[in-house]
Design an enzyme around this catalytic site. Structure first.
Site, PDB file in Angstrom:
ATOM      1  N   GLY A   1     -18.221  34.498 -14.883  1.00 23.41           N
ATOM      2  CA  GLY A   1     -17.839  35.414 -15.960  1.00 23.41           C
ATOM      3  C   GLY A   1     -16.426  35.260 -16.467  1.00 23.41           C
TER       4      GLY A   1
ATOM      5  CD  GLU B   1     -13.216  39.938 -10.193  1.00 22.87           C
ATOM      6  OE1 GLU B   1     -14.162  39.576 -10.932  1.00 22.87           O
ATOM      7  OE2 GLU B   1     -13.361  40.309  -9.029  1.00 22.87           O
ATOM      8  CG  ASP B   2     -16.336  39.103 -15.260  1.00 21.39           C
ATOM      9  OD1 ASP B   2     -15.953  39.683 -14.218  1.00 21.39           O
ATOM     10  OD2 ASP B   2     -17.523  38.786 -15.447  1.00 21.39           O
TER      11      ASP B   2
ATOM     12  CG  ASP C   1     -18.444  48.566 -13.245  1.00 25.50           C
ATOM     13  OD1 ASP C   1     -17.992  49.380 -14.061  1.00 25.50           O
ATOM     14  OD2 ASP C   1     -19.631  48.578 -12.866  1.00 25.50           O
TER      15      ASP C   1
ATOM     16  CG  PHE D   1     -24.192  46.453 -20.160  1.00 29.13           C
ATOM     17  CD1 PHE D   1     -23.959  46.235 -18.807  1.00 29.13           C
ATOM     18  CD2 PHE D   1     -24.801  45.436 -20.893  1.00 29.13           C
ATOM     19  CE1 PHE D   1     -24.321  45.036 -18.201  1.00 29.13           C
ATOM     20  CE2 PHE D   1     -25.165  44.236 -20.297  1.00 29.13           C
ATOM     21  CZ  PHE D   1     -24.921  44.037 -18.950  1.00 29.13           C
TER      22      PHE D   1
ATOM     23  CG  ASP E   1     -24.318  36.854 -17.198  1.00 27.70           C
ATOM     24  OD1 ASP E   1     -23.482  37.598 -16.647  1.00 27.70           O
ATOM     25  OD2 ASP E   1     -25.347  36.465 -16.635  1.00 27.70           O
TER      26      ASP E   1
ATOM     27  NE  ARG F   1     -22.634  32.957 -17.658  1.00 28.56           N
ATOM     28  CZ  ARG F   1     -22.403  33.869 -16.719  1.00 28.56           C
ATOM     29  NH1 ARG F   1     -21.360  34.665 -16.823  1.00 28.56           N
ATOM     30  NH2 ARG F   1     -23.194  33.967 -15.673  1.00 28.56           N
TER      31      ARG F   1
HETATM   32  P1  5GP Z   1     -17.831  45.503  -9.441  1.00 27.65           P
HETATM   33  O1  5GP Z   1     -17.994  44.958  -8.042  1.00 27.65           O
HETATM   34  O2  5GP Z   1     -16.417  45.796  -9.831  1.00 27.65           O
HETATM   35  O3  5GP Z   1     -18.727  46.674  -9.678  1.00 27.65           O
HETATM   36  O4  5GP Z   1     -18.482  44.394 -10.304  1.00 27.65           O
HETATM   37  C1  5GP Z   1     -17.930  43.642 -11.273  1.00 27.65           C
HETATM   38  C2  5GP Z   1     -19.029  42.707 -11.751  1.00 27.65           C
HETATM   39  O5  5GP Z   1     -20.143  43.434 -12.275  1.00 27.65           O
HETATM   40  C3  5GP Z   1     -18.522  41.846 -12.873  1.00 27.65           C
HETATM   41  O6  5GP Z   1     -17.947  40.647 -12.400  1.00 27.65           O
HETATM   42  C4  5GP Z   1     -19.774  41.629 -13.701  1.00 27.65           C
HETATM   43  O7  5GP Z   1     -20.478  40.496 -13.213  1.00 27.65           O
HETATM   44  C5  5GP Z   1     -20.635  42.843 -13.454  1.00 27.65           C
HETATM   45  N1  5GP Z   1     -20.504  43.823 -14.553  1.00 27.65           N
HETATM   46  C6  5GP Z   1     -20.001  45.075 -14.454  1.00 27.65           C
HETATM   47  N2  5GP Z   1     -20.038  45.705 -15.642  1.00 27.65           N
HETATM   48  C7  5GP Z   1     -20.573  44.830 -16.522  1.00 27.65           C
HETATM   49  C8  5GP Z   1     -20.846  44.898 -17.941  1.00 27.65           C
HETATM   50  O8  5GP Z   1     -20.615  45.895 -18.654  1.00 27.65           O
HETATM   51  N3  5GP Z   1     -21.392  43.778 -18.492  1.00 27.65           N
HETATM   52  C9  5GP Z   1     -21.693  42.659 -17.783  1.00 27.65           C
HETATM   53  N4  5GP Z   1     -22.223  41.627 -18.435  1.00 27.65           N
HETATM   54  N5  5GP Z   1     -21.431  42.561 -16.451  1.00 27.65           N
HETATM   55  C10 5GP Z   1     -20.872  43.637 -15.833  1.00 27.65           C
END
Ligand code: 5GP
Length: 187
Positions: free
Chosen positions: A39, A91-92, A95, A144, A151, A157
């Site tokens: 990502g 990081e992308d 969350d 989202f 993706d 992407r």
């Molecule tokens: P965390 O462990 O912080 O919950 O997860 C982060 C990961 O969740 C990101 O690297 C991504 O892969 C996925 N993710 C969380 N929110 C989104 C979103 O709104 N869109 C997309 N495409 N992926 C997300």
């Protein structure tokens, strides 16, 4: 809900330039950017060119056992030795914070001088575990998002902008918005 642009190319470019200069300011001696596949690849590619101190890159790849489970497995580890280095984890999106927390633990065990956290998107209101984000492109609400590396089942992407979309219909048809988003007359 039709897809809508949240951040366009110009907004992304400005954010990347700002974050690049913040990272440069804090690392005059140089920095290693560690990006998380897949990502953050688009972000890293632009960010590395917005950093004006000596910079190297390395990659981690992870797989999740289940969404939000916090159970993450490293499927590709770093190539280089990071002991004693100034590292920024790229990081992308942060969350829940579970992924970043896991990766920070992994990196810190390799005894770098310091690890800071950089994310293109920060959705702090969804945090389950606290993460100190040092550099952020944008803050997000609940939407989202897709595009610029993010993706849905490997699609979208390559969008040059970040869009918001309802993920529920995508579960039935992951290609639902491909035609309209990549058409010449696009949202
Ligand atoms: P965390 O462990 O912080 O919950 O997860 C982060 C990961 O969740 C990101 O690297 C991504 O892969 C996925 N993710 C969380 N929110 C989104 C979103 O709104 N869109 C997309 N495409 N992926 C997300």
């Amino acid at each position: 809900m039709a897809p809508a642009v949240l951040f366009d190319q110009g907004q992304i470019e400005s954010a990347v330039v700002r974050v690049g200069s913040e990272i440069s300011r804090d690392h005059p001696e140089g920095v290693l950017l560690v990006a998380v596949l897949k990502g953050s690849v688009m972000f890293l590619a632009d960010l590395v060119r917005a950093v004006d101190v000596p910079v190297t890159v390395d990659f981690l790849a992870i797989s999740r056992f289940a969404p939000d489970s916090g159970r993450v497995r490293i499927v590709k580890d770093l190539e280089g030795d990071i002991a004693g280095l100034d590292v920024v984890l790229v990081e992308d999106i942060v969350d829940t914070g579970l992924t970043a927390t896991f990766l920070l633990g992994h990196l810190r065990a390799l005894t770098p001088k310091r690890v800071r956290v950089c994310t293109l998107l920060d959705r702090a209101r969804r945090r389950i575990v606290p993460v100190d984000v040092d550099y952020r492109g944008f803050e997000l609400e609940d939407d989202f998002v897709l595009g610029y590396g993010l993706d849905f089942q490997e699609r979208y992407r390559n969008l040059d902008r970040i869009i918001t979309v309802d993920p529920r219909p995508l579960a039935d048809d992951p290609d639902l918005h491909v035609g309209e988003l990549f058409a010449p007359e696009r949202p």
